[in-house]
Design an enzyme around this catalytic site. Structure first.
Site, PDB file in Angstrom:
ATOM      1  CG  ASP A  16     -30.775 -27.895   6.840  1.00  9.18           C
ATOM      2  OD1 ASP A  16     -29.837 -27.175   6.441  1.00  9.18           O
ATOM      3  OD2 ASP A  16     -31.954 -27.453   6.962  1.00  9.18           O
ATOM      4  CB  SER A  17     -29.383 -25.065  10.138  1.00  7.44           C
ATOM      5  OG  SER A  17     -30.286 -24.630   9.144  1.00  7.44           O
ATOM      6  CB  CYS A  79     -26.953 -27.405   5.337  1.00  8.60           C
ATOM      7  SG  CYS A  79     -26.756 -25.753   6.012  1.00  8.60           S
ATOM      8  CD  GLU A 157     -36.415 -24.212  10.147  1.00  8.06           C
ATOM      9  OE1 GLU A 157     -37.123 -24.742  11.010  1.00  8.06           O
ATOM     10  OE2 GLU A 157     -35.561 -24.833   9.470  1.00  8.06           O
ATOM     11  CB  CYS A 189     -30.273 -21.457   1.190  1.00  9.37           C
ATOM     12  SG  CYS A 189     -31.031 -21.841   2.798  1.00  9.37           S
ATOM     13  CG  HIS A 191     -34.320 -23.489   5.031  1.00  9.97           C
ATOM     14  ND1 HIS A 191     -33.081 -23.949   5.414  1.00  9.97           N
ATOM     15  CD2 HIS A 191     -35.131 -23.656   6.115  1.00  9.97           C
ATOM     16  CE1 HIS A 191     -33.143 -24.356   6.694  1.00  9.97           C
ATOM     17  NE2 HIS A 191     -34.374 -24.183   7.128  1.00  9.97           N
TER      18      HIS A 191
HETATM   19  N1  DGL Z   1     -30.496 -24.739   4.766  1.00  8.98           N
HETATM   20  C1  DGL Z   1     -29.299 -24.100   4.974  1.00  8.98           C
HETATM   21  C2  DGL Z   1     -28.460 -23.845   3.749  1.00  8.98           C
HETATM   22  O1  DGL Z   1     -28.564 -24.564   2.790  1.00  8.98           O
HETATM   23  C3  DGL Z   1     -29.031 -23.210   6.136  1.00  8.98           C
HETATM   24  C4  DGL Z   1     -30.027 -22.221   6.515  1.00  8.98           C
HETATM   25  C5  DGL Z   1     -29.688 -21.513   7.797  1.00  8.98           C
HETATM   26  O2  DGL Z   1     -29.697 -22.165   8.825  1.00  8.98           O
HETATM   27  O3  DGL Z   1     -29.412 -20.318   7.762  1.00  8.98           O
HETATM   28  O4  DGL Z   1     -27.668 -22.935   3.734  1.00  8.98           O
END
Ligand code: DGL
Length: 273
Positions: A16-17, A79, A157, A189, A191
């Site tokens: 993931d990012s 992600c 984050e 997403c 997150h």
């Molecule tokens: N968690 C990520 C997703 O599912 C990426 C979030 C990001 O880095 O913008 O898209």
């Protein structure tokens, strides 16, 4: 099928990012308890979802090369933004098999009695329209309402789980979905499950909020079974969480999703491409 027994004991890489993919890691621990899981979050360069495609591709390639060096047998793109880059294209240069995020189609279509579905995602994922296309491919009558939510990833984050900034972002992004009268919303997403309680409260109990993490873990199991790569050991697998910055912050955020005793933490430097 070629015998892949010698690969079965290798770890599964999870990408993931930043910390978002930990919501998928949690589902993987439950679905695949005997597998060794190696998570990699690019916390030094998060967020990805507001960046240009070329830059995201470069970062992802660096992460895939790192996981290849770790000799993983499978990579899970935990992600949606990275999944939107296209699994086939990302897979090409690497020896492991690769799984992207589930789009939650089956659960969404089952929950949306009025066929109105909201997609909350990063600007990059929304622009890809991958959820809309997947849903319309199954049911052309479905109405999809995508909402880009760029403020959420920095809030997660940054561990800002309460306060006026969060409240106003939740209100801003849920309002168009309430106005559209959607029956189901996908947290597209990884997150956003960190904010699931707040989003459910804002959308109201009549709306089904779906986190596709479990459906993704199931896709991973099916791919491992299909490829003959499932680990046959009966002991508990290990969980290692790697990040490219801020290990103490990552430890605190991981505690939202995983019990601390179940993982090791490690800082890594990515090979630059
Ligand atoms: N968690 C990520 C997703 O599912 C990426 C979030 C990001 O880095 O913008 O898209």
């Amino acid at each position: 099928m070629p015998d892949k027994k010698h690969l079965q004991d290798r770890p599964i890489g999870v990408l993931d990012s930043g910390v978002g993919g930990l919501s998928v890691l949690k589902a993987l621990v439950q679905e695949l308890p005997h597998e060794d899981l190696l998570y990699l979050g690019d916390t030094a360069r998060t967020p990805y979802g507001t960046r240009a495609e070329e830059e995201i591709r470069k970062f992802v390639e660096e992460m895939l090369c790192y996981l290849e060096e770790q000799k993983v047998k499978q990579v899970v793109l935990a992600c949606n933004t990275i999944t939107a880059l296209g699994c086939d294209r990302l897979q090409k240069a690497h020896p492991f098999v690769l799984v992207g995020m589930s789009k939650g189609e089956q659960q969404l279509l089952a929950a949306a009695k009025n066929k109105k579905i909201g997609i909350m995602a990063t600007p990059f994922t929304v622009a890809s329209a991958m959820h809309k296309k997947a849903l319309e491919a199954i049911d052309p009558a479905v109405q999809v309402y995508p909402v880009p939510c760029p403020k959420f990833v920095p809030l997660v984050e940054g561990e800002r789980f309460t306060g006026p900034e969060l409240d106003s972002a939740v209100d801003e992004y849920t309002r168009p979905l309430k106005e559209a009268g959607v029956d189901a919303v996908c947290l597209s997403c990884t997150h956003y499950p960190f904010l699931q309680k707040e989003l459910q409260a804002a959308l109201g109990s009549a709306v089904t909020v779906i986190d596709p993490a479990e459906a993704t873990a199931l896709l991973c199991r099916q791919q491992l079974e299909g490829e003959g790569l499932l680990n046959e050991k009966k002991t508990k697998g290990s969980v290692t969480v790697c990040c490219t910055a801020d290990i103490e912050r990552v430890k605190r955020l991981a505690a939202h999703m995983l019990s601390e005793r179940e993982c090791d933490f490690r800082m890594v430097t990515l090979p630059s491409k």
